[in-house]
Design an enzyme around this catalytic site. Structure first.
Site, PDB file in Angstrom:
ATOM      1  N   PRO A   9       0.851  -1.307   0.003  1.00 33.48           N
ATOM      2  CA  PRO A   9       0.152  -0.002   0.086  1.00 33.48           C
ATOM      3  C   PRO A   9       0.957   1.381   0.008  1.00 33.48           C
ATOM      4  O   PRO A   9       1.949   1.524   0.789  1.00 33.48           O
ATOM      5  CB  PRO A   9      -0.908  -0.042   1.240  1.00 33.48           C
ATOM      6  CG  PRO A   9      -0.226  -1.234   2.140  1.00 33.48           C
ATOM      7  CD  PRO A   9       0.564  -2.215   1.198  1.00 33.48           C
ATOM      8  N   ASN A  10       0.276   2.271  -0.791  1.00 35.74           N
ATOM      9  CA  ASN A  10       0.722   3.514  -0.878  1.00 35.74           C
ATOM     10  C   ASN A  10       2.228   3.844  -1.683  1.00 35.74           C
ATOM     11  O   ASN A  10       2.554   4.779  -1.954  1.00 35.74           O
ATOM     12  CB  ASN A  10       0.932   4.186   0.441  1.00 35.74           C
ATOM     13  CG  ASN A  10      -0.275   4.085   1.123  1.00 35.74           C
ATOM     14  OD1 ASN A  10      -1.288   4.870   0.496  1.00 35.74           O
ATOM     15  ND2 ASN A  10      -0.434   3.725   2.448  1.00 35.74           N
ATOM     16  N   ARG A  17       4.718  10.843  -2.394  1.00 39.10           N
ATOM     17  CA  ARG A  17       4.662  10.479  -1.034  1.00 39.10           C
ATOM     18  C   ARG A  17       5.814  10.655  -0.154  1.00 39.10           C
ATOM     19  O   ARG A  17       6.903  10.067  -0.448  1.00 39.10           O
ATOM     20  CB  ARG A  17       4.459   8.957  -0.886  1.00 39.10           C
ATOM     21  CG  ARG A  17       4.091   8.246   0.363  1.00 39.10           C
ATOM     22  CD  ARG A  17       4.137   6.787   0.475  1.00 39.10           C
ATOM     23  NE  ARG A  17       3.856   6.234   1.696  1.00 39.10           N
ATOM     24  CZ  ARG A  17       4.183   5.074   2.407  1.00 39.10           C
ATOM     25  NH1 ARG A  17       4.866   4.357   1.463  1.00 39.10           N
ATOM     26  NH2 ARG A  17       4.156   4.984   3.474  1.00 39.10           N
ATOM     27  N   TYR A  22      10.971   8.802   1.294  1.00 37.51           N
ATOM     28  CA  TYR A  22      11.068   7.835   0.294  1.00 37.51           C
ATOM     29  C   TYR A  22      11.567   8.064  -1.082  1.00 37.51           C
ATOM     30  O   TYR A  22      11.543   7.480  -2.105  1.00 37.51           O
ATOM     31  CB  TYR A  22       9.554   7.245   0.025  1.00 37.51           C
ATOM     32  CG  TYR A  22       8.887   6.746   1.295  1.00 37.51           C
ATOM     33  CD1 TYR A  22       9.518   5.620   1.906  1.00 37.51           C
ATOM     34  CD2 TYR A  22       7.836   7.330   1.915  1.00 37.51           C
ATOM     35  CE1 TYR A  22       8.914   5.002   3.022  1.00 37.51           C
ATOM     36  CE2 TYR A  22       7.292   6.829   2.910  1.00 37.51           C
ATOM     37  CZ  TYR A  22       7.923   5.749   3.467  1.00 37.51           C
ATOM     38  OH  TYR A  22       7.510   5.267   4.807  1.00 37.51           O
ATOM     39  N   ASN A  73       8.074  -5.712  -0.650  1.00 39.98           N
ATOM     40  CA  ASN A  73       7.881  -4.458   0.299  1.00 39.98           C
ATOM     41  C   ASN A  73       6.422  -4.349   0.580  1.00 39.98           C
ATOM     42  O   ASN A  73       5.795  -3.964  -0.166  1.00 39.98           O
ATOM     43  CB  ASN A  73       8.389  -3.225  -0.275  1.00 39.98           C
ATOM     44  CG  ASN A  73       8.434  -2.115   0.574  1.00 39.98           C
ATOM     45  OD1 ASN A  73       7.794  -2.141   1.806  1.00 39.98           O
ATOM     46  ND2 ASN A  73       8.980  -0.904   0.178  1.00 39.98           N
ATOM     47  N   ALA A  76       3.082  -0.820   4.854  1.00 33.60           N
ATOM     48  CA  ALA A  76       2.240  -0.910   6.344  1.00 33.60           C
ATOM     49  C   ALA A  76       1.848  -2.283   6.701  1.00 33.60           C
ATOM     50  O   ALA A  76       2.029  -2.589   7.930  1.00 33.60           O
ATOM     51  CB  ALA A  76       1.382   0.261   6.180  1.00 33.60           C
ATOM     52  N   GLU A  97      12.791  -9.344   2.057  1.00 30.22           N
ATOM     53  CA  GLU A  97      12.011  -8.111   2.501  1.00 30.22           C
ATOM     54  C   GLU A  97      12.824  -6.990   2.146  1.00 30.22           C
ATOM     55  O   GLU A  97      13.977  -6.967   2.674  1.00 30.22           O
ATOM     56  CB  GLU A  97      11.713  -8.375   3.757  1.00 30.22           C
ATOM     57  CG  GLU A  97      11.065  -7.303   4.476  1.00 30.22           C
ATOM     58  CD  GLU A  97      10.998  -7.309   6.028  1.00 30.22           C
ATOM     59  OE1 GLU A  97      11.722  -8.346   6.581  1.00 30.22           O
ATOM     60  OE2 GLU A  97      10.201  -6.829   6.681  1.00 30.22           O
ATOM     61  N   HIS A  99      12.589  -2.404   2.488  1.00 27.19           N
ATOM     62  CA  HIS A  99      12.044  -1.225   2.860  1.00 27.19           C
ATOM     63  C   HIS A  99      12.912  -0.375   2.280  1.00 27.19           C
ATOM     64  O   HIS A  99      14.004  -0.239   2.503  1.00 27.19           O
ATOM     65  CB  HIS A  99      11.807  -1.229   4.233  1.00 27.19           C
ATOM     66  CG  HIS A  99      10.998  -2.376   4.812  1.00 27.19           C
ATOM     67  ND1 HIS A  99       9.457  -2.279   4.632  1.00 27.19           N
ATOM     68  CD2 HIS A  99      10.974  -3.410   5.555  1.00 27.19           C
ATOM     69  CE1 HIS A  99       8.955  -3.377   5.239  1.00 27.19           C
ATOM     70  NE2 HIS A  99       9.982  -3.956   5.561  1.00 27.19           N
ATOM     71  N   ARG A 106      10.906   4.747  12.757  1.00 27.80           N
ATOM     72  CA  ARG A 106       9.387   5.299  13.058  1.00 27.80           C
ATOM     73  C   ARG A 106       8.945   4.738  14.306  1.00 27.80           C
ATOM     74  O   ARG A 106       9.451   3.965  15.169  1.00 27.80           O
ATOM     75  CB  ARG A 106       8.647   4.237  11.770  1.00 27.80           C
ATOM     76  CG  ARG A 106       9.194   4.613  10.335  1.00 27.80           C
ATOM     77  CD  ARG A 106       8.375   4.476   9.376  1.00 27.80           C
ATOM     78  NE  ARG A 106       7.041   5.380   9.378  1.00 27.80           N
ATOM     79  CZ  ARG A 106       6.228   5.365   8.662  1.00 27.80           C
ATOM     80  NH1 ARG A 106       6.086   4.252   7.589  1.00 27.80           N
ATOM     81  NH2 ARG A 106       5.411   6.135   8.639  1.00 27.80           N
TER      82      ARG A 106
HETATM   83  C1  DQA Z   1       8.143   0.953   3.975  1.00 24.11           C
HETATM   84  C2  DQA Z   1       8.243   1.174   5.460  1.00 24.11           C
HETATM   85  C3  DQA Z   1       6.938   1.040   6.252  1.00 24.11           C
HETATM   86  O1  DQA Z   1       6.948   1.095   7.572  1.00 24.11           O
HETATM   87  C4  DQA Z   1       5.732   1.905   5.767  1.00 24.11           C
HETATM   88  O2  DQA Z   1       4.617   1.755   6.223  1.00 24.11           O
HETATM   89  C5  DQA Z   1       5.767   1.935   4.311  1.00 24.11           C
HETATM   90  C6  DQA Z   1       6.867   1.997   3.456  1.00 24.11           C
HETATM   91  C7  DQA Z   1       9.251   1.442   3.363  1.00 24.11           C
HETATM   92  O3  DQA Z   1       9.507   0.986   2.098  1.00 24.11           O
HETATM   93  O4  DQA Z   1      10.296   2.091   3.736  1.00 24.11           O
HETATM   94  O5  DQA Z   1       4.758   2.142   3.636  1.00 24.11           O
HETATM   95  O6  DQA Z   1       7.868  -0.345   3.703  1.00 24.11           O
END
Ligand code: DQA
Length: 143
Positions: A9-10, A17, A22, A73, A76, A97, A99, A106
């Site tokens: 998501p997002n 964003r 990011y 990735n 959230a 995984e 990020h 965070r």
């Molecule tokens: C994320 C880190 C997550 O905590 C966050 O909710 C994201 C992006 C990252 O790529 O840094 O949406 O996965």
């Protein structure tokens, strides 16, 4: 070697964003970068992004016996989704995984990663370069 790239998501809003966290690159930029590197490494990629947990679960299930590795990735959902964790366990495909940021920076409730329980490797805080590192993890040793 067939690798599935899955973004949660997002991440469709990359570039727009919170660019201070990011970066300014878009999801298309990321996919083009990965495609270029995959060409060099003679690997085949598929790309999937969804804002919906169930769609991500469905997609992981569809990969069963169809790919050699997953770069995920889960955004959230990393911090909340036992359903995605279970799907990864069910298909038994190695997962790296990734990020973009370092989620440990965070707020406290987001520190945990369910994905880390099954991931063969976790890469955080490297931006787009983290995805390239993940791809190289799966690259055949001869490359
Ligand atoms: C994320 C880190 C997550 O905590 C966050 O909710 C994201 C992006 C990252 O790529 O840094 O949406 O996965």
């Amino acid at each position: 070697m067939q690798i599935a790239i899955i973004n949660g998501p997002n991440l469709n809003l990359l570039g727009l964003r919170e660019p201070e966290i990011y970066g300014h690159g878009t999801l298309s930029d990321l996919e083009a970068l990965l495609q270029e590197e995959a060409g060099r490494l003679h690997m085949q990629l598929s790309f999937f992004q969804s804002n919906h947990e169930g769609e991500i679960v469905d997609h992981i299930q569809s990969l069963y016996a169809h790919c050699d590795g997953i770069i995920l990735n889960a955004a959230a959902y990393t911090h909340t989704s036992i359903a995605i964790l279970d799907a990864l366990k069910a298909v038994s495909i190695p997962v790296v995984e990734v990020h973009l940021s370092d989620p440990k920076q965070r707020e406290a409730f987001r520190h945990q990663s369910y994905i880390a329980e099954v991931a063969v490797k976790t890469i955080t805080g490297q931006g787009f370069a983290g995805y390239i590192q993940a791809l190289r993890y799966f690259a055949p040793a001869a490359q």
